[in-house]
Design an enzyme around this catalytic site. Structure first.
Site, PDB file in Angstrom:
ATOM      1  N   CYS A   2       0.845  -1.178   0.000  1.00  0.00           N
ATOM      2  CA  CYS A   2       0.000   0.000   0.000  1.00  0.00           C
ATOM      3  C   CYS A   2       0.893   1.244   0.000  1.00  0.00           C
ATOM      4  O   CYS A   2       2.091   1.175  -0.254  1.00  0.00           O
ATOM      5  CB  CYS A   2      -0.908   0.007   1.230  1.00  0.00           C
ATOM      6  SG  CYS A   2      -1.794  -1.556   1.492  1.00  0.00           S
ATOM      7  N   SER A  50      -5.052  -4.627  -1.952  1.00  0.00           N
ATOM      8  CA  SER A  50      -5.530  -5.697  -1.077  1.00  0.00           C
ATOM      9  C   SER A  50      -4.834  -7.021  -1.401  1.00  0.00           C
ATOM     10  O   SER A  50      -4.946  -7.524  -2.526  1.00  0.00           O
ATOM     11  CB  SER A  50      -7.042  -5.860  -1.223  1.00  0.00           C
ATOM     12  OG  SER A  50      -7.704  -4.655  -0.934  1.00  0.00           O
ATOM     13  N   ILE A  51      -4.145  -7.575  -0.399  1.00  0.00           N
ATOM     14  CA  ILE A  51      -3.418  -8.838  -0.564  1.00  0.00           C
ATOM     15  C   ILE A  51      -3.880  -9.869   0.453  1.00  0.00           C
ATOM     16  O   ILE A  51      -4.079 -11.034   0.133  1.00  0.00           O
ATOM     17  CB  ILE A  51      -1.895  -8.619  -0.413  1.00  0.00           C
ATOM     18  CG1 ILE A  51      -1.410  -7.539  -1.393  1.00  0.00           C
ATOM     19  CG2 ILE A  51      -1.142  -9.923  -0.604  1.00  0.00           C
ATOM     20  CD1 ILE A  51      -1.545  -7.883  -2.845  1.00  0.00           C
ATOM     21  N   GLU A  75       3.951  -6.234   4.460  1.00  0.00           N
ATOM     22  CA  GLU A  75       3.377  -7.521   4.839  1.00  0.00           C
ATOM     23  C   GLU A  75       4.131  -8.037   6.065  1.00  0.00           C
ATOM     24  O   GLU A  75       5.365  -7.995   6.103  1.00  0.00           O
ATOM     25  CB  GLU A  75       3.504  -8.554   3.717  1.00  0.00           C
ATOM     26  CG  GLU A  75       2.872  -8.156   2.396  1.00  0.00           C
ATOM     27  CD  GLU A  75       1.354  -8.137   2.418  1.00  0.00           C
ATOM     28  OE1 GLU A  75       0.765  -8.575   3.431  1.00  0.00           O
ATOM     29  OE2 GLU A  75       0.756  -7.667   1.429  1.00  0.00           O
ATOM     30  N   GLY A 355      14.402 -11.822  -6.302  1.00  0.00           N
ATOM     31  CA  GLY A 355      15.611 -12.372  -5.692  1.00  0.00           C
ATOM     32  C   GLY A 355      16.569 -11.381  -5.069  1.00  0.00           C
ATOM     33  O   GLY A 355      17.732 -11.724  -4.820  1.00  0.00           O
TER      34      GLY A 355
END
Length: 611
Positions: A2, A50-51, A75, A355
C-alpha cells in the site's frame, strides 16, 4: 502493499481536502481502496492494494477502544504467531483477520518493542489520539520506503516524497549537498534526500514524535558473528532456511507470481515456490537477453513464462516516468527493465517474488573475490605512484588493463564505495557547477561503516558497505518504486530476518570458494535447479544503453537534453558534450557517466520544470 502520507501540524486550510490530494499522488500504490483520518493536529491518507484479508482490514485502522489509529505499508509474515501470543497471553480479541490489526494490538501490549517483533517488510505509523503522539518504524533491511521531514511547523511523513508536494506548507528545494554524492554512487546515499529537509528513516529504526521532540531509535543492528560449521552443514542450513522463508512469503489471499532471470537467485526462488506464472524481460541485442534461459527453466519446471523484449524507443520513452516514480534521481540502468517487468507481471497478478538480497547476504558479487593482482599492485607501489599511473591511464584510449589501473589507486577503505562507482571525488568536482560544489568526499560516507567492521576480513567489509548503502538506497528503492508504479507487490524472501540470522554467521570462506562468489548458496540451489543455472555468472539487468547512444537517433536525444538552458546551472556543459562525442565516435566509453547525468536532468525536469 500500500502507500500512506500524512502530516502533523496545524494550519489555516481544509485539512481533509489537502491530505486527500496528497493521497492522490500515490494512488498507484493502492488502487483498491482509500481512506483518510484527521483531527486538529494529525492527518493521514491511505491507499490500499488488497493482498491479505481482502474484504476486511480497511485503513486508516482504529483500535477497538478508539484511542489509536494505524497506517501500514507492507506484509507481516509472522502475524499469525503474534496474534496467537496476543490472544493466549494477553487476552486480546480481533475483529479482522489481517496483519494490520496485529501490528496495532502488538503496540498496545508491547509499545516501542513492536518493530523488533515483526517478521516481514514494513513501514507504518501509529498515532495516539489521546496523547497526540506518533510511533513509526521501517523494516530491518529497508525493503519499504519511509520519508519524513520538518518544514514550516509541519512534520511530513509517507511512502513517497512526491505526495508532500500537494501540501501548502511544503517547500520544494534541491539539496545541493547531495548532488555530488549522487554522481559518485549513482543513487541518493545520504540520509537527507535530494529534496532539502526531507530524510529517509534508516532501516532497522523506529521513531517517536510528540509535536515537539523527534527521536529515532535503532531496534535492529546488522552485525556478523561467525559460527564454525562444515561446508556441508552450511549448505544444508541455507537450503532449509531459504525454503522456509519462501513458504512464508507465499502467504496471500491472491495469486503469487515470480520474476525470473537467467541467474541463480530468482531461479532458486521460482523452483521452490513453483508459481504458475513467471515474468522475464530482455533486449534484442546480443549479450543483453535473458529471456531464452528463463523460458528453458520454465519448460523444465513446468511453469508458464511471460516474456518481453524492450525496444530502444520504449526504453527512452520510459525514462521520465522511471525518474518520476523514483522520487529522487536514480541512475541504475536496471530500474528501466524492472519498470517494464513489473508492468508485464501486473497484467496477471498482484504479488511477485523476487531475488534481491542474496548477493549481499551470501557474498554474490564478483568484486568480493580476492584479487591477487590487486594485492600485489598495492603491495609494491605507493599511493602516489598509483595515482600517477591512474591519471596517465585516464588520458589514453581504451586498452586492456586500463580499468584495473584506474580502480586500484586507493586501499579498500579509501577506494571501495560499493557496486556502483560512477565518478571519483575529483571527477565529480570537475563536472559540477560552482553552486553545487561540495567539500564532502565519498570516504566521508563510507568511513563510519568501515569503522564498524575494522577487524573483519575484506569480503565482510565489502558486504557490510553494500548491505548498508547499495542495498537499501539502490536495489530496494528501485524494486519498491518500479513495482508499485504498476500497483504490484514485490516480495523478497532472501531479505528475511531469519535468513539473515543464518547468513550473518556463515564464514566468508564458504561465500567465496574455488574462485566462485556465493559458492555455498549456489551449491544449496543445486538441489532444486539445474547446474547450468546454479553456476551461471551473475548478469543482472544488462541494458545496452552504451550501444544505443552510438546510434544517431539516441545520441541526439541525449545531446538535446544536455543543450537545455538549465543544464549549465548544474554541470559543466563542455565536459558533458565531450563525453557524449567521445563515446559516440568510439574514443572512450562514457556511458555510465552520461546516463548518471542524463537521469538527474530528467528527474529535475519532472519535479522542478514540469510540476
Amino acid at each position: 502493499m500500500c502507500g500512506f502520507v500524512g502530516y502533523f501540524g496545524k494550519g489555516n486550510y481544509e485539512r481533509e481536502m489537502i491530505v486527500d490530494k496528497m493521497g492522490e499522488l500515490i494512488a498507484h500504490r493502492g488502487p483498491d481502496s482509500a481512506g483518510i483520518f484527521t483531527d486538529e493536529e494529525y492527518a493521514v491518507a491511505f491507499r490500499r492494494l488488497s493482498i491479505i484479508d481482502l474484504e476486511g482490514s480497511p485503513q486508516p485502522m482504529h483500535s477497538q477502544d478508539g484511542r489509536y489509529v494505524i497506517t501500514f505499508n507492507g506484509e507481516i509474515y509472522n502475524y499469525k504467531e503474534l496474534r496467537e501470543d496476543l490472544e493466549k497471553n494477553h487476552g486480546c480479541t480481533f475483529v479482522t483477520s489481517g496483519d494490520t490489526e496485529t501490528i496495532l494490538q502488538t503496540y498496545m501490549v508491547y509499545g516501542e518493542e513492536t518493530a523488533s517483533k515483526l517478521r516481514g517488510m514494513f513501514a507504518f505509523v501509529i498515532y495516539d489520539k489521546q496523547e497526540h503522539k506518533m510511533y513509526g518504524a521501517r523494516d530491518h533491511f529497508g525493503i519499504k520506503p519511509f520519508y519524513y521531514g520538518m518544514m514550516n511547523d509541519h512534520f511530513f511523513f509517507g511512502s513517497e516524497i512526491k505526495s508532500f508536494l500537494a501540501h501548502p506548507a511544503f517547500e520544494k528545494e534541491i539539496n545541493k549537498d547531495a548532488v555530488k554524492m549522487y554522481l559518485i554512487f549513482q543513487y541518493s546515499v545520504l540520509p537527507e534526500t535530494l529534496f532539502k529537509n526531507v530524510f529517509k528513516l534508516t532501516p532497522g529504526y523506529y521513531f517517536t514524535y510528540d509535536g515537539e521532540n523527534f527521536e529515532t531509535t535503532q531496534y535492529f543492528d546488522a552485525t556478523y558473528e561467525t559460527v564454525e560449521r562444515t561446508y556441508e552443514e552450511t549448505i544444508e542450513l541455507i537450503d532449509k532456511t531459504v525454503l522456509e522463508s519462501v513458504d512464508y512469503h507465499l502467504i496471500a489471499d491472491v495469486e503469487v507470481g515470480s520474476f525470473l532471470s537467467a541467474g541463480v537467485d530468482s531461479s532458486f526462488i521460482a523452483s521452490t515456490a513453483r508459481p504458475d506464472k513467471t515474468y522475464t524481460v530482455g533486449f534484442g541485442v546480443e549479450g543483453f537477453d535473458e529471456t531464452i534461459y528463463a523460458k528453458e527453466l520454465c519448460d523444465i519446471l513446468d511453469m508458464k513464462s511471460s516474456r518481453k523484449q524492450i525496444t530502444p524507443d520504449e526504453f527512452f520513452d520510459a525514462l521520465p516516468k522511471v525518474q518520476y516514480h523514483s522520487d529522487e534521481p536514480h541512475a541504475n540502468l536496471s530500474a528501466v527493465p524492472l519498470y517494464f517487468l513489473a508492468e508485464l507481471a501486473a497484467k496477471d497478478v498482484k504479488v511477485v517474488l523476487s531475488g534481491e538480497g542474496a548477493d549481499e547476504f551470501f557474498g554474490g558479487y564478483d568484486n568480493y573475490k580476492p584479487s591477487k593482482e590487486a594485492n600485489l599492485y598495492q603491495k609494491f607501489t605507493t599511493r602516489g605512484m598509483r595515482r600517477a599511473i591512474a591519471n596517465w591511464a585516464k588520458g589514453r584510449p581504451y586498452f586492456k588493463g586500463q580499468g584495473f589501473l584506474i580502480r586500484n589507486v586507493e586501499t579498500l577503505e579509501e577506494g571501495y564505495v560499493g557496486q556502483a562507482f560512477i565518478m571519483n571525488n575529483e571527477e565529480a568536482d570537475e563536472i559540477l557547477a560552482p553552486a553545487y560544489a561540495s567539500k564532502m568526499r565519498y570516504q566521508d560516507v563510507t568511513k563510519p561503516y568501515f569503522d564498524r567492521v575494522k577487524d573483519a576480513d575484506e569480503i565482510r567489509k565489502k558486504m557490510f558497505i553494500d548491505m548498508h548503502l547499495w542495498l537499501p538506497n539502490d536495489i530496494l528503492l528501485k524494486a519498491d518504486k518500479m513495482t508499485m508504479a504498476h500497483s504490484l507487490e514485490g516480495r523478497v524472501p532472501y531479505l528475511d530476518k531469519e535468513v539473515w540470522a543464518l547468513a550473518r554467521t556463515i564464514d566468508t570462506k564458504y561465500a567465496v570458494r574455488e574462485g566462485q562468489a556465493k559458492k555455498a548458496f549456489r551449491t544449496a540451489a543445486l538441489t532444486h535447479i539445474p547446474e547450468e543455472w546454479a553456476k551461471r555468472k551473475k548478469l543482472g539487468f544488462m541494458v545496452p544503453f552504451r550501444v544505443w547512444i552510438k546510434e544517431e537517433k539516441y545520441y541526439n536525444i541525449v545531446k538535446e537534453c544536455f543543450m537545455r538552458d538549465y543544464v549549465s546551472d548544474f554541470f559543466n556543459r563542455e565536459i558533458l558534450l565531450k563525453w557524449l562525442e567521445d563515446h559516440y565516435t568510439g574514443k572512450d566509453n562514457y556511458a555510465r557517466k552520461i546516463y548518471t547525468v542524463y537521469s538527474f536532468l530528467l528527474w529535475y525536469e519532472q519535479y522542478f520544470v514540469i510540476r
